[in-house]
Design an enzyme around this catalytic site. Structure first.
Site, PDB file in Angstrom:
ATOM      1  N   GLU A 154       6.506   2.002   4.912  1.00 47.71           N
ATOM      2  CA  GLU A 154       7.813   1.999   4.234  1.00 47.71           C
ATOM      3  C   GLU A 154       8.793   1.322   5.184  1.00 47.71           C
ATOM      4  O   GLU A 154       9.280   1.946   6.135  1.00 47.71           O
ATOM      5  CB  GLU A 154       8.252   3.444   3.935  1.00 47.71           C
ATOM      6  N   CYS A 178      17.932   2.105   4.124  1.00 49.31           N
ATOM      7  CA  CYS A 178      16.999   0.977   3.953  1.00 49.31           C
ATOM      8  C   CYS A 178      17.179   0.271   2.623  1.00 49.31           C
ATOM      9  O   CYS A 178      16.854  -0.900   2.500  1.00 49.31           O
ATOM     10  CB  CYS A 178      15.568   1.481   4.095  1.00 49.31           C
TER      11      CYS A 178
END
Ligand code: NAD
Length: 464
Positions: free
Chosen positions: A220, A254
Site C-alpha cells: 500500500e 496518501c
C-alpha cells in the site's frame, strides 16, 4: 511483562517469535471460527477501554485532535472489527462456483484458508488505522500476526505494543517496535504474507526481501494524486470537498489531492473559492483541524517545496511548533520541485489545462497514482477519466471518501502499490482460496480416457 513488549527486538528474538507463531499456526491454533471471533472481540474491547489513552498518545505525537482521531482512526478500526465479527461466519464458508458441462456431474467451490504467519508493517500518518486495520483482516482470515508500527509516532507505537503484547499470546499476535534495523531484522525471516504500508522506495525493499521466499505481498504505497476540475463542474461543492480532503491531517494523507488540475476558464473562480474555504475552516490546532508535521525532517522537506514567488495564499509556518498552514501555489509547472515528489503536506499546487487530452497527458507523465479525482458534470469527461487515467482508487465529484466504504477495495496500482484490503477484501487479502472440484464416485464417463478418436475430439470441441 514480556521482554518483547517495549524493547526493540533483536534478530534472535525475532527468529524465535516467528518460529513460535509458525508452530502455533501449524497446530491449527487459529483455525476455528470461535477462536477468531474471541480474538477480534478482545481487540475491540481493548480499543474501546483504552480509547482515551489512544487519543492522548496520537495527540502527543503530532497534535492530532480527539475528533479527528475518532473520525479517522478509532471509528474506522471499530467498523472493520464489527464488520468482521458480523460476517466472518459467512466469509469462511466455501463459495460455490459453476461447474462446466465437461465435468458434469460435479460440484466446484472455493475454500478460504489462512496463509500462515503474517507480517504487517505500518506507516506513521494514521498509525492505528494503518497498522491495525490490516491486522483485523489477518486475524479474521486465521493467521498469526506480527505488527511493526511506524517508529515515528513513538507514543502510538508504544501504546499499541503495550496493549497488544500485554493481552495477546506472542505466538498469536505480537507488536515488534522499532525503525529500520528492527524492520530489516524482521524482513530477514520467512513469512507467508507481508502487508506493507509506506513509500514506494521502502516498498521495493520489502518486495525484495519477500522474493527469495516467494512470500505473498501486499504493498500500500503512495504517489502524486491529481484532482481535475472541468469547466462545467459544480465548482463551489467541488472545491469544498477537495479542500477538506486536501488539508485533513495537514495533507499527510496518501489519498489526498497532491495537485489540482483546473480548466483555464475557471481558474480564477477556483482560487477565490479555495481561499474562501480555507479561511472559513480557520485551520489551527485550537480549532482541532491542523495537526503537526510528523518530524523536523519532514517539516524541512515540505517547507523546502514552497517557492515563495509562487505562493498565491498562505505560506505561513512555524518550525518550533512543526506547523505548516494551508498554502496554495499557482503558476506551477511540472519542472518545479513541488512536482517532483509526493508532497505529503498542506501545500496545494494549482496547474491549469485547456483540454482533457492535455490534462491526461500531464498525469500520465507521472507514475500511476494511488488516487485520482475528477470533478465534472460531463458524462463524456467521466467516461474518458475512467478509461484513460490509471489509478488505484478514486472519486468522481468526491475526494478521499472512497476510503470509507468497506465495499470498495482499497489499494494502488503499479508504483502506488499492489493488492487491496478493507472489509471482505481484507479477509481475501490474507487468505488463499483453494479451488476444488468434487465428484461422486458413482457416475463415470469414459470420454477423457485413452482410446482417442476423431469422434471423441469432436465431442470435446463441443463440450469445451
Ligand atoms: P516509509 O516507507 O518511510 O515507512 C513505512 C514503514 O517502513 C515504517 O514502519 C518504517 O519503519 C519502515 N521503513 C522505513 N525505512 C525502511 C527501510 N529502509 N527498510 C525497512 N523498513 C523501513 O513511509 P512513511 O513515511 O511511514 O509513510 C509515508 C508514505 O507512505 C507515503 O508515500 C504515503 O503515500 C504512503 N502511505 C500509503 C498509504 C496507503 O494506504 N497506500 C497509507 C499511508 C501512507
Amino acid at each position: 511483562m514480556n521482554a518483547l513488549t517495549h524493547t526493540p527486538a533483536t534478530a534472535p528474538q525475532i527468529a524465535q517469535l516467528v518460529a513460535q507463531q509458525r508452530d502455533f499456526f501449524r497446530r491449527n491454533g487459529t483455525q476455528t471460527l470461535d477462536f477468531r471471533l474471541a480474538q477480534l472481540r478482545k481487540l475491540r474491547q481493548l480499543i474501546v477501554e483504552h480509547e482515551a489513552e489512544l487519543i492522548a498518545a496520537i495527540h502527543a505525537d503530532f497534535g492530532k485532535s480527539k475528533y479527528e482521531t475518532q473520525l479517522t482512526e478509532i471509528l474506522p478500526l471499530l467498523g472493520e472489527i464489527n464488520l468482521a465479527l458480523k460476517k466472518l461466519k459467512k466469509w469462511i464458508k466455501p463459495t460455490k462456483v459453476k461447474t462446466n458441462i465437461l465435468n458434469f456431474p460435479a460440484k466446484s467451490y472455493l475454500v478460504p484458508e489462512p496463509l500462515g504467519v503474517a507480517l504487517v508493517i505500518g506507516a506513521w500518518n494514521f498509525p492505528y488505522n494503518l497498522s491495525l486495520i490490516p491486522t483485523v483482516g489477518s486475524m479474521a482470515a486465521g493467521n498469526t500476526t506480527i505488527i511493526k508500527p511506524s517508529e515515528l509516532p513513538a507514543a502510538t507505537s508504544r501504546i499499541m505494543a503495550r496493549l497488544i503484547n500485554d493481552n495477546f499470546e506472542p505466538h498469536y499476535l505480537r507488536v515488534v517496535e522499532g525503525g529500520i534495523p528492527e524492520t530489516t531484522a524482521l524482513l530477514q525471516q520467512r513469512y507467508d504474507k507481508i502487508f506493507f504500508t509506506g513509500s514506494p522506495k521502502v516498498g521495493k525493499i520489502v518486495n525484495q526481501a519477500a522474493a527469495p521466499h516467494l512470500t505473498n505481498v501486499t504493498l500500500e504505497l503512495g504517489g502524486k494524486n491529481p484532482a481535475i476540475f472541468t469547466k462545467d463542474c459544480s465548482l463551489p461543492v467541488a472545491v469544498k470537498r477537495m479542500i477538506w480532503g486536501k488539508f485533513l491531517n495537514a495533507g499527510q494523507l496518501c489519498i489526498t489531492t497532491d495537485y489540482a488540475l483546473v480548466h483555464r476558464d475557471i481558474k480564477a473562480e477556483f482560487l477565490r473559492l479555495a481561499v474562501a474555504e480555507i479561511e472559513k475552516s480557520n485551520f489551527s490546532p485550537e480549532n482541532h483541524n491542523l495537526v503537526q508535521i510528523i518530524n523536523e525532517r519532514n517539516f524541512d522537506r515540505v517547507v523546502g517545496l514552497i517557492d515563495p514567488e509562487k505562493v498565491h495564499y498562505g505560506g505561513r509556518y512555524s518550525r518550533a511548533e512543526r506547523l505548516i498552514y494551508p498554502t496554495i501555489l499557482t503558476d506551477v509547472s511540472t519542472e518545479d520541485a513541488i512536482m517532483q515528489e509526493e508532497i505529503f503536506g498542506p501545500l496545494l499546487p494549482v496547474l491549469e489545462f485547456d483540454t482533457l487530452d492535455e490534462a491526461f497527458a500531464l498525469i500520465q507523465g507521472f507514475e500511476k497514482p494511488l488516487s485520482a479525482y475528477l470533478f465534472s458534470n460531463d458524462a463524456h469527461s467521466k467516461e474518458r477519466f475512467l478509461r484513460e487515467v490509471p489509478f488505484g482508487n478514486g472519486g468522481i465529484n468526491e475526494a478521499v471518501m472512497q476510503n470509507s466504504n468497506p465495499d470498495l477495495p482499497f489499494g494502488g496500482v503499479g508504483n502506488s502499490g499492489m493488492g487491496s484490503y478493507h472489509g471482505e477484501y481484507s479477509f481475501k487479502c490474507f487468505s488463499h482460496y483453494k479451488a476444488v472440484m468434487e465428484k461422486t464416485p458413482v457416475i463415470e464417463t469414459n470420454l477423457k480416457y485413452y482410446g482417442y478418436t476423431e469422434q471423441k475430439i469432436k465431442l470435446f470441441k463441443k463440450l469445451m
